[in-house]
Design a protein around this motif. Structure first.
Motif, PDB file in Angstrom:
ATOM      1  N   GLY A 173      49.596  94.149  12.296  1.00 30.26           N
ATOM      2  CA  GLY A 173      50.400  93.265  13.122  1.00 30.26           C
ATOM      3  C   GLY A 173      50.628  91.885  12.562  1.00 30.26           C
ATOM      4  O   GLY A 173      51.203  91.023  13.230  1.00 30.26           O
ATOM      5  N   GLU A 174      50.167  91.633  11.355  1.00 32.00           N
ATOM      6  CA  GLU A 174      50.428  90.355  10.699  1.00 32.00           C
ATOM      7  C   GLU A 174      50.425  90.542   9.188  1.00 32.00           C
ATOM      8  O   GLU A 174      49.903  91.531   8.679  1.00 32.00           O
ATOM      9  CB  GLU A 174      49.432  89.280  11.132  1.00 32.00           C
ATOM     10  CG  GLU A 174      47.984  89.613  10.918  1.00 32.00           C
ATOM     11  CD  GLU A 174      47.036  88.585  11.539  1.00 32.00           C
ATOM     12  OE1 GLU A 174      47.438  87.432  11.770  1.00 32.00           O
ATOM     13  OE2 GLU A 174      45.877  88.938  11.796  1.00 32.00           O
ATOM     14  N   LEU A 175      51.019  89.602   8.495  1.00 31.51           N
ATOM     15  CA  LEU A 175      51.087  89.681   7.036  1.00 31.51           C
ATOM     16  C   LEU A 175      49.703  89.466   6.442  1.00 31.51           C
ATOM     17  O   LEU A 175      48.863  88.786   7.056  1.00 31.51           O
ATOM     18  CB  LEU A 175      52.063  88.633   6.504  1.00 31.51           C
ATOM     19  CG  LEU A 175      53.528  88.855   6.892  1.00 31.51           C
ATOM     20  CD1 LEU A 175      54.370  87.634   6.520  1.00 31.51           C
ATOM     21  CD2 LEU A 175      54.077  90.106   6.224  1.00 31.51           C
ATOM     22  N   PRO A 176      49.452  90.002   5.250  1.00 32.55           N
ATOM     23  CA  PRO A 176      48.124  89.864   4.635  1.00 32.55           C
ATOM     24  C   PRO A 176      47.658  88.413   4.510  1.00 32.55           C
ATOM     25  O   PRO A 176      46.507  88.098   4.789  1.00 32.55           O
ATOM     26  CB  PRO A 176      48.297  90.512   3.256  1.00 32.55           C
ATOM     27  CG  PRO A 176      49.443  91.426   3.404  1.00 32.55           C
ATOM     28  CD  PRO A 176      50.333  90.838   4.443  1.00 32.55           C
ATOM     29  N   LYS A 177      48.575  87.509   4.098  1.00 33.74           N
ATOM     30  CA  LYS A 177      48.163  86.101   3.917  1.00 33.74           C
ATOM     31  C   LYS A 177      47.762  85.479   5.251  1.00 33.74           C
ATOM     32  O   LYS A 177      46.795  84.728   5.333  1.00 33.74           O
ATOM     33  CB  LYS A 177      49.256  85.291   3.231  1.00 33.74           C
ATOM     34  CG  LYS A 177      50.563  85.168   3.996  1.00 33.74           C
ATOM     35  CD  LYS A 177      51.600  84.402   3.174  1.00 33.74           C
ATOM     36  CE  LYS A 177      52.948  84.412   3.836  1.00 33.74           C
ATOM     37  NZ  LYS A 177      53.147  83.447   4.872  1.00 33.74           N
ATOM     38  N   ARG A 180      44.300  86.958   6.344  1.00 36.59           N
ATOM     39  CA  ARG A 180      43.208  86.308   5.609  1.00 36.59           C
ATOM     40  C   ARG A 180      42.945  84.920   6.173  1.00 36.59           C
ATOM     41  O   ARG A 180      41.802  84.558   6.454  1.00 36.59           O
ATOM     42  CB  ARG A 180      43.544  86.244   4.120  1.00 36.59           C
ATOM     43  CG  ARG A 180      42.515  85.497   3.294  1.00 36.59           C
ATOM     44  CD  ARG A 180      42.920  85.464   1.832  1.00 36.59           C
ATOM     45  NE  ARG A 180      42.258  86.543   1.116  1.00 36.59           N
ATOM     46  CZ  ARG A 180      42.576  86.918  -0.116  1.00 36.59           C
ATOM     47  NH1 ARG A 180      43.565  86.339  -0.768  1.00 36.59           N
ATOM     48  NH2 ARG A 180      41.908  87.887  -0.713  1.00 36.59           N
ATOM     49  N   LYS A 181      44.006  84.152   6.347  1.00 34.63           N
ATOM     50  CA  LYS A 181      43.871  82.772   6.833  1.00 34.63           C
ATOM     51  C   LYS A 181      43.279  82.744   8.245  1.00 34.63           C
ATOM     52  O   LYS A 181      42.319  82.004   8.520  1.00 34.63           O
ATOM     53  CB  LYS A 181      45.241  82.100   6.826  1.00 34.63           C
ATOM     54  CG  LYS A 181      45.254  80.683   7.310  1.00 34.63           C
ATOM     55  CD  LYS A 181      46.678  80.139   7.289  1.00 34.63           C
ATOM     56  CE  LYS A 181      46.734  78.867   8.099  1.00 34.63           C
ATOM     57  NZ  LYS A 181      47.921  78.686   8.865  1.00 34.63           N
ATOM     58  N   ASN A 182      43.827  83.557   9.147  1.00 36.12           N
ATOM     59  CA  ASN A 182      43.366  83.561  10.545  1.00 36.12           C
ATOM     60  C   ASN A 182      41.928  84.028  10.684  1.00 36.12           C
ATOM     61  O   ASN A 182      41.157  83.454  11.457  1.00 36.12           O
ATOM     62  CB  ASN A 182      44.282  84.432  11.408  1.00 36.12           C
ATOM     63  CG  ASN A 182      45.679  83.851  11.533  1.00 36.12           C
ATOM     64  OD1 ASN A 182      45.886  82.649  11.355  1.00 36.12           O
ATOM     65  ND2 ASN A 182      46.644  84.708  11.822  1.00 36.12           N
ATOM     66  N   LYS A 183      41.550  85.063   9.947  1.00 37.78           N
ATOM     67  CA  LYS A 183      40.178  85.582  10.038  1.00 37.78           C
ATOM     68  C   LYS A 183      39.181  84.576   9.472  1.00 37.78           C
ATOM     69  O   LYS A 183      38.103  84.390  10.020  1.00 37.78           O
ATOM     70  CB  LYS A 183      40.040  86.924   9.315  1.00 37.78           C
ATOM     71  CG  LYS A 183      40.799  88.052   9.962  1.00 37.78           C
ATOM     72  CD  LYS A 183      40.231  88.424  11.295  1.00 37.78           C
ATOM     73  CE  LYS A 183      40.995  89.587  11.886  1.00 37.78           C
ATOM     74  NZ  LYS A 183      40.674  89.862  13.259  1.00 37.78           N
ATOM     75  N   ARG A 188      34.970  80.515  10.360  1.00 37.41           N
ATOM     76  CA  ARG A 188      34.474  79.134  10.253  1.00 37.41           C
ATOM     77  C   ARG A 188      34.194  78.549  11.623  1.00 37.41           C
ATOM     78  O   ARG A 188      33.201  77.871  11.823  1.00 37.41           O
ATOM     79  CB  ARG A 188      35.492  78.264   9.494  1.00 37.41           C
ATOM     80  CG  ARG A 188      35.356  78.354   7.992  1.00 37.41           C
ATOM     81  CD  ARG A 188      36.138  77.250   7.286  1.00 37.41           C
ATOM     82  NE  ARG A 188      37.566  77.401   7.437  1.00 37.41           N
ATOM     83  CZ  ARG A 188      38.332  78.150   6.651  1.00 37.41           C
ATOM     84  NH1 ARG A 188      37.795  78.832   5.670  1.00 37.41           N
ATOM     85  NH2 ARG A 188      39.628  78.243   6.856  1.00 37.41           N
ATOM     86  N   ALA A 189      35.066  78.832  12.576  1.00 37.06           N
ATOM     87  CA  ALA A 189      34.889  78.306  13.934  1.00 37.06           C
ATOM     88  C   ALA A 189      33.631  78.884  14.577  1.00 37.06           C
ATOM     89  O   ALA A 189      32.863  78.164  15.209  1.00 37.06           O
ATOM     90  CB  ALA A 189      36.119  78.626  14.786  1.00 37.06           C
TER      91      ALA A 189
END
Length: 195
Positions: A173-177, A180-183, A188-189
């Motif tokens: 449901g989302e692009l690979p980049k 990666r960024k969201n996960k 980190r959060a």
């Protein structure tokens, strides 16, 4: 205990013809939950727990064969083994393009029969399963490595990053980049607050 529970083992065996055949069936939700519970309990629960679950499994199998008729599809053991061998070949050669016609010819199984057996075992078409399998590997690499997206795409048999990105988006449901960024931001959060 078995005498008090209405389970007829002989009836299950004869209905499923287990002396002659292997059978495959899509798993009803009750049985999916039962198998999930058993897998989660592995290494945690004692043998008595699994005995109870085995009785529960027999009860549900008995209900399937009595109340709803038996919708099991029967396949020869060799056909099941061959289908699993083809799938094993496909997932161990991810960088290759797979022609099912060539693979079924090589493994000496009819293509239509292969499709039927495969969908009963794995619940989907071979190419759909393969795409999901590849995207699960890709998701792991996106999170656990700094590999470039184009590099992951090539390793998984995609000729370019754009085709890979489209396939990844269709599964996650989302692009690979973005994945990666969201996960990584999410990790980190969460883990940043624990330190």
């Amino acid at each position: 205990m078995m005498q008090a529970i209405p389970i007829n083992l002989d009836s299950i065996g004869s209905t499923l013809e287990i002396e002659k055949n292997w059978y495959l069936s899509t798993t009803p939700p009750k049985l999916q939950n039962l198998f999930s519970e058993m897998y989660e309990a592995k290494g945690i629960e004692q043998a008595a727990y699994f005995k109870i679950k085995a009785v529960e499994l027999l009860y549900h199998m008995n209900q399937l064969t009595q109340n709803h008729g038996c919708d099991f599809k029967y396949f020869d053991k060799g056909q099941i083994r061959t289908t699993k061998e083809i799938w094993g070949y496909m997932i161990s050669h991810l960088e290759e393009k797979h022609s099912l016609e060539d693979l079924t010819r090589k493994y000496k199984i009819n293509l239509s029969l292969f499709h039927m057996v495969f969908s009963q075992i794995y619940g989907d078409t071979p190419y759909s399963c393969l795409k999901k399998y590849k995207m699960n590997i890709a998701a792991g690499r996106l999170l656990d490595s700094e590999d470039k997206i184009g590099e992951i795409a090539i390793d998984l048999g995609y000729s370019n990053a754009s085709k890979f990105a489209k396939a990844f988006q269709s599964v996650y449901g989302e692009l690979p980049k973005d994945y990666r960024k969201n996960k990584k931001e999410y990790e980190r959060a969460i883990f940043g607050n624990l330190r």
